[in-house]
Each structure stands twice: as C-alpha cells, then as structure tokens.
Design a protein around this motif. Structure first.
Motif, PDB file in Angstrom:
ATOM      1  N   PRO A  14       0.823  -1.213   0.000  1.00 36.15           N
ATOM      2  CA  PRO A  14       0.000   0.000   0.000  1.00 36.15           C
ATOM      3  C   PRO A  14       0.861   1.267   0.000  1.00 36.15           C
ATOM      4  CG  PRO A  14      -0.804  -1.573   1.617  1.00 36.15           C
ATOM      5  CD  PRO A  14       0.510  -2.099   1.100  1.00 36.15           C
ATOM      6  N   SER A  15       0.468   2.215  -0.840  1.00 39.19           N
ATOM      7  CA  SER A  15       1.185   3.483  -0.904  1.00 39.19           C
ATOM      8  C   SER A  15       0.192   4.602  -1.186  1.00 39.19           C
ATOM      9  CB  SER A  15       2.254   3.453  -2.002  1.00 39.19           C
ATOM     10  OG  SER A  15       1.647   3.418  -3.276  1.00 39.19           O
ATOM     11  N   GLU A  16       0.605   5.810  -0.859  1.00 36.90           N
ATOM     12  CA  GLU A  16      -0.251   6.963  -1.103  1.00 36.90           C
ATOM     13  C   GLU A  16      -0.517   7.163  -2.587  1.00 36.90           C
ATOM     14  OE1 GLU A  16       1.235  10.459   0.812  1.00 36.90           O
ATOM     15  OE2 GLU A  16       1.323   9.492   2.774  1.00 36.90           O
ATOM     16  N   SER A  17       0.437   6.793  -3.414  1.00 33.41           N
ATOM     17  CA  SER A  17       0.291   7.010  -4.854  1.00 33.41           C
ATOM     18  C   SER A  17      -0.654   6.007  -5.512  1.00 33.41           C
ATOM     19  CB  SER A  17       1.651   6.941  -5.536  1.00 33.41           C
ATOM     20  OG  SER A  17       2.182   5.633  -5.459  1.00 33.41           O
ATOM     21  N   GLY A  18      -0.933   4.886  -4.840  1.00 28.41           N
ATOM     22  CA  GLY A  18      -1.788   3.867  -5.433  1.00 28.41           C
ATOM     23  C   GLY A  18      -1.147   3.224  -6.657  1.00 28.41           C
ATOM     24  N   CYS A  19       0.160   3.112  -6.655  1.00 27.26           N
ATOM     25  CA  CYS A  19       0.913   2.572  -7.785  1.00 27.26           C
ATOM     26  C   CYS A  19       0.440   1.158  -8.122  1.00 27.26           C
ATOM     27  CB  CYS A  19       2.405   2.558  -7.436  1.00 27.26           C
ATOM     28  SG  CYS A  19       3.465   2.052  -8.799  1.00 27.26           S
ATOM     29  N   HIS A  42       9.014   5.926  -5.328  1.00 32.61           N
ATOM     30  CA  HIS A  42       8.472   5.903  -3.971  1.00 32.61           C
ATOM     31  C   HIS A  42       9.392   6.518  -2.930  1.00 32.61           C
ATOM     32  CE1 HIS A  42       5.021   3.616  -5.317  1.00 32.61           C
ATOM     33  NE2 HIS A  42       5.837   2.771  -5.932  1.00 32.61           N
TER      34      HIS A  42
END
Length: 66
Positions: A14-19, A42
């Motif tokens: 999970p990441s803020e960018s939704g990669c 990232h």
C-alpha cells in the motif's frame, strides 16, 4: 527450459500514490528493477535491506501463454 520467472506487484505494498506497476522477469532482474522503481518513484533508499525485502516478496509468475 530457462530460469523461472518471478513477479512483484506494487499493489501488494500500500502506498499513497496507489501505484499499480507489476514487474516480471528473472529473480535478479525483478529485484534490480523493483529497487530502482522504489527509489525513483516511492522515495525509498536502494539499500541491501530493501533488496532483501523485495526478494522475499517475489512470487512465481503464472504463465499466461503456452
């Protein structure tokens, strides 16, 4: 028959960018590319520890062709 292909998928982290990038290839190719991606996109430091974590997260690629 060649080296077994591995895959790593950013959606598993999970990441803020939704990669949604997925990378497949030989184990060494995937770890190298994923480490470079983690650093450039990232903001992770490309360290031996990061590469160990990425290597541990690899999955076998499910063939989609014959």
């Amino acid at each position: 028959m060649g080296q077994e292909r591995k895959v790593i998928d950013c959606r598993d982290f999970p990441s803020e960018s939704g990669c949604s990038l997925a990378i497949s290839g030989t184990e060494d190719e995937v770890v190298r590319a994923a480490a470079e991606h983690a650093a450039s996109v990232h903001g992770e430091a490309d360290t031996p520890q990061l590469r160990d974590q990425l290597r541990a997260a690899l999955k076998d690629e499910v063939p989609t062709h014959t």
